[in-house]
Write a protein that holds these residues in place. Structure first.
Motif, short mmCIF file in Angstrom:
data_model
loop_
_atom_site.label_atom_id
_atom_site.label_comp_id
_atom_site.label_asym_id
_atom_site.label_seq_id
_atom_site.Cartn_x
_atom_site.Cartn_y
_atom_site.Cartn_z
N HIS A 1 -0.49 -1.40 7.63
CA HIS A 1 -0.94 -0.01 7.69
C HIS A 1 -2.05 0.16 8.73
O HIS A 1 -2.40 1.30 9.07
CB HIS A 1 -1.44 0.46 6.33
CG HIS A 1 -2.54 -0.38 5.76
ND1 HIS A 1 -2.37 -1.69 5.37
CD2 HIS A 1 -3.84 -0.11 5.52
CE1 HIS A 1 -3.50 -2.17 4.92
NE2 HIS A 1 -4.41 -1.24 5.00
N ILE B 1 -4.12 3.75 -1.95
CA ILE B 1 -2.94 3.00 -1.53
C ILE B 1 -2.22 3.76 -0.43
O ILE B 1 -1.98 4.96 -0.56
CB ILE B 1 -2.00 2.79 -2.74
CG1 ILE B 1 -2.73 2.01 -3.86
CG2 ILE B 1 -0.72 2.07 -2.33
CD1 ILE B 1 -2.08 2.11 -5.22
N PRO B 2 -1.88 3.09 0.68
CA PRO B 2 -1.15 3.78 1.75
C PRO B 2 0.17 4.36 1.27
O PRO B 2 0.80 3.83 0.34
CB PRO B 2 -0.92 2.66 2.78
CG PRO B 2 -1.97 1.65 2.50
CD PRO B 2 -2.18 1.70 1.02
N ASN C 1 -5.95 -1.42 -7.34
CA ASN C 1 -6.03 -0.60 -6.13
C ASN C 1 -6.00 0.87 -6.51
O ASN C 1 -5.06 1.34 -7.16
CB ASN C 1 -4.87 -0.93 -5.19
CG ASN C 1 -5.17 -2.11 -4.29
OD1 ASN C 1 -6.33 -2.52 -4.17
ND2 ASN C 1 -4.16 -2.68 -3.67
N TRP D 1 2.26 -1.18 -3.83
CA TRP D 1 1.33 -0.75 -4.88
C TRP D 1 1.46 0.71 -5.27
O TRP D 1 0.83 1.15 -6.24
CB TRP D 1 -0.11 -0.96 -4.39
CG TRP D 1 -0.49 -2.38 -4.15
CD1 TRP D 1 -0.22 -3.15 -3.06
CD2 TRP D 1 -1.25 -3.22 -5.04
NE1 TRP D 1 -0.77 -4.39 -3.19
CE2 TRP D 1 -1.41 -4.48 -4.39
CE3 TRP D 1 -1.83 -3.03 -6.29
CZ2 TRP D 1 -2.11 -5.52 -4.98
CZ3 TRP D 1 -2.53 -4.07 -6.87
CH2 TRP D 1 -2.65 -5.31 -6.21
N LYS D 2 2.23 1.49 -4.58
CA LYS D 2 2.20 2.94 -4.76
C LYS D 2 2.52 3.34 -6.20
O LYS D 2 3.55 2.96 -6.75
CB LYS D 2 3.20 3.60 -3.81
CG LYS D 2 3.00 5.10 -3.67
CD LYS D 2 3.88 5.67 -2.57
CE LYS D 2 3.66 7.17 -2.42
NZ LYS D 2 4.55 7.73 -1.36
N ARG E 1 -6.86 1.91 1.95
CA ARG E 1 -6.46 0.88 0.99
C ARG E 1 -7.75 0.30 0.41
O ARG E 1 -8.51 -0.37 1.11
CB ARG E 1 -5.64 -0.22 1.66
CG ARG E 1 -5.01 -1.21 0.66
CD ARG E 1 -4.25 -2.30 1.41
NE ARG E 1 -3.43 -3.14 0.55
CZ ARG E 1 -3.88 -4.18 -0.17
NH1 ARG E 1 -5.17 -4.47 -0.16
NH2 ARG E 1 -3.05 -4.89 -0.90
N GLY F 1 0.97 -1.68 3.15
CA GLY F 1 -0.16 -2.19 2.38
C GLY F 1 0.27 -3.08 1.24
O GLY F 1 -0.45 -3.24 0.25
#
Length: 414
Positions: free
Chosen positions: A378, A240-241, A237, A352-353, A384, A245
């Motif tokens: 989100h 990413i939000p 990804n 995922w951040k 995303r 997400g």
């Protein structure tokens, strides 16, 4: 009085064939959740919606999207008939299980990491301080074994090119090239675009706050309808939000160990029918409606690297258990789905951040031993976006001498 048989002359056969072809061309067939026609080729109209971090990643690594983005295979190359879909990958393909001969202690991989974080007892490990693009073959083998043991492994702060992601996929198996799914470009076959905003706006995928289950946002396992289904899937990804997400994974090893010994014995050796997400025209009976590709695989399968048993079902694509009456199959499958979905202690939820702005995060999981679900919280208000490469594995098999994970590790079976 029985009807008399009639023989079609060549012109009638040609006319029927032409009618079938016309039916197939009216609407390119896709997932049953799509409400709009699929548009082929490069999508220039959606180019302005490409997230800035995605665009920057592509620019850094020489991926030209000026012609449009994403690229959808041309209609002539998309199978419209179910026999055409079967024929894409219908033969045995040589497969090397890279994790089978890896160092059990994984010294090359884990020794090079700054930190190794096991996120839960049963599933999920994060590796800190390594770049996937720089792994040696020995480290790739050990990573394959780690994924086989921990189900899903995460790497944040990755500066990973789509080309390198594809190269990694080829190392772990035959890369699946989906005949319908949007991809990064015409040249980069095997890199699918995971972008729910695109599917919502272009294909009519009906994800909303009130209807947040659909597409990738439901429990599923990738490509179970294949002759040789998916092994390692690698999703990177790059957008990413800031909040939400997440994705949730559930362990097939642990799901099997949740079952009673008597129920395990009942399921061992049985098979089920698994269907494709996409649908096609049945050439022999075109007016009956769209039809899925179906394959028969073991309901409990043995992983070749660990030798552990895993419950191989998922709500989206496991259709029926072979040899049982429909109602029996339905009741049993519903229970098995619930074991995967409701037991929080065999799941991991991952945000995922990345820790470094402008970089992405990779998750690599083994579809032979898992299900996953992308959480739609989100609501499309933040970007995303990701690229996915899936390596196909062996023909699924059940080894009656294999053990469950807890049995093999000497853990309590209560």
């Amino acid at each position: 009085m029985a009807p008399t048989a009639t023989t079609q002359n060549p012109s009638e056969k040609d006319e029927i064939e032409a009618t079938i072809r016309k039916l197939a061309s009216l609407k390119p067939l896709g997932s049953s959740t799509y409400r709009k026609d699929i548009k082929a080729g490069y999508d220039h109209s959606f180019l302005e919606n490409v997230p800035p971090t995605t665009r920057a990643r592509y620019e850094r690594h020489g991926v030209d999207i000026s012609k449009g983005y994403p690229y959808v295979p041309e209609l002539d190359s998309i199978p419209k008939f179910v026999d055409e879909a079967y024929a894409i990958r219908n033969e045995d393909y040589p497969y090397i299980e890279r994790g089978k001969n890896a160092d059990p202690e994984k010294k090359a991989l884990l020794g090079a990491a700054k930190e190794v974080i096991h996120l839960t007892k049963h599933i999920g490990t994060e590796i800190v301080g390594l770049q996937l693009s720089e792994l040696t073959d020995k480290q790739k083998d050990e990573l394959a074994l780690l994924i086989a043991e921990r189900v899903v492994v995460f790497f944040r702060d990755q500066d990973l090119s789509p080309q390198k992601q594809l190269e990694l996929g080829h190392y772990w198996g035959q890369v699946e090239v989906h005949p319908q799914v949007p991809r990064v470009s015409e040249e980069l076959n095997g890199i699918s675009v995971i972008w729910q905003d695109y599917y919502r706006k272009k294909y009519g995928l009906g994800l909303t706050f009130k209807k947040s289950i659909g597409g990738n946002s439901q429990w599923h396992t990738d490509l179970v309808h294949e002759h040789q289904p998916a092994g390692i899937t690698h999703l990177h990804n790059d957008a990413i939000p800031s909040v939400g997400g997440d994705t949730v994974w559930s362990s097939g090893y642990a799901a099997y160990d949740k079952l009673s010994p008597a129920f395990q014995k009942f399921l061992d050796g049985k098979t089920a029918i698994y269907k494709s997400a996409h649908q096609y025209v049945d050439r022999e009976n075109p007016l009956k409606g769209p039809k899925h590709v179906e394959r028969e695989h073991p309901l409990v399968r043995t992983h070749p690297a660990t030798g552990w048993k895993s419950l191989f079902v998922n709500r989206s694509m496991t259709d029926r258990i072979v040899g049982l009456e429909p109602e029996e199959s339905k009741l049993i499958l519903e229970y098995l789905f619930s074991v995967y979905e409701k037991n929080l202690d065999i799941q991991v939820r991952f945000n995922w951040k990345p820790t470094k702005e402008g970089l992405g995060t990779s998750a690599l999981w083994d579809n032979r031993i898992s299900q996953h679900n992308a959480v739609w919280d989100h609501e499309g208000n933040e970007n995303r976006h990701g690229t996915r490469v899936t390596s196909l594995a062996e023909i699924p098999y059940f080894d009656e001498n294999s053990k469950s994970q807890r049995e093999a590790l000497g853990l309590s079976l209560d």
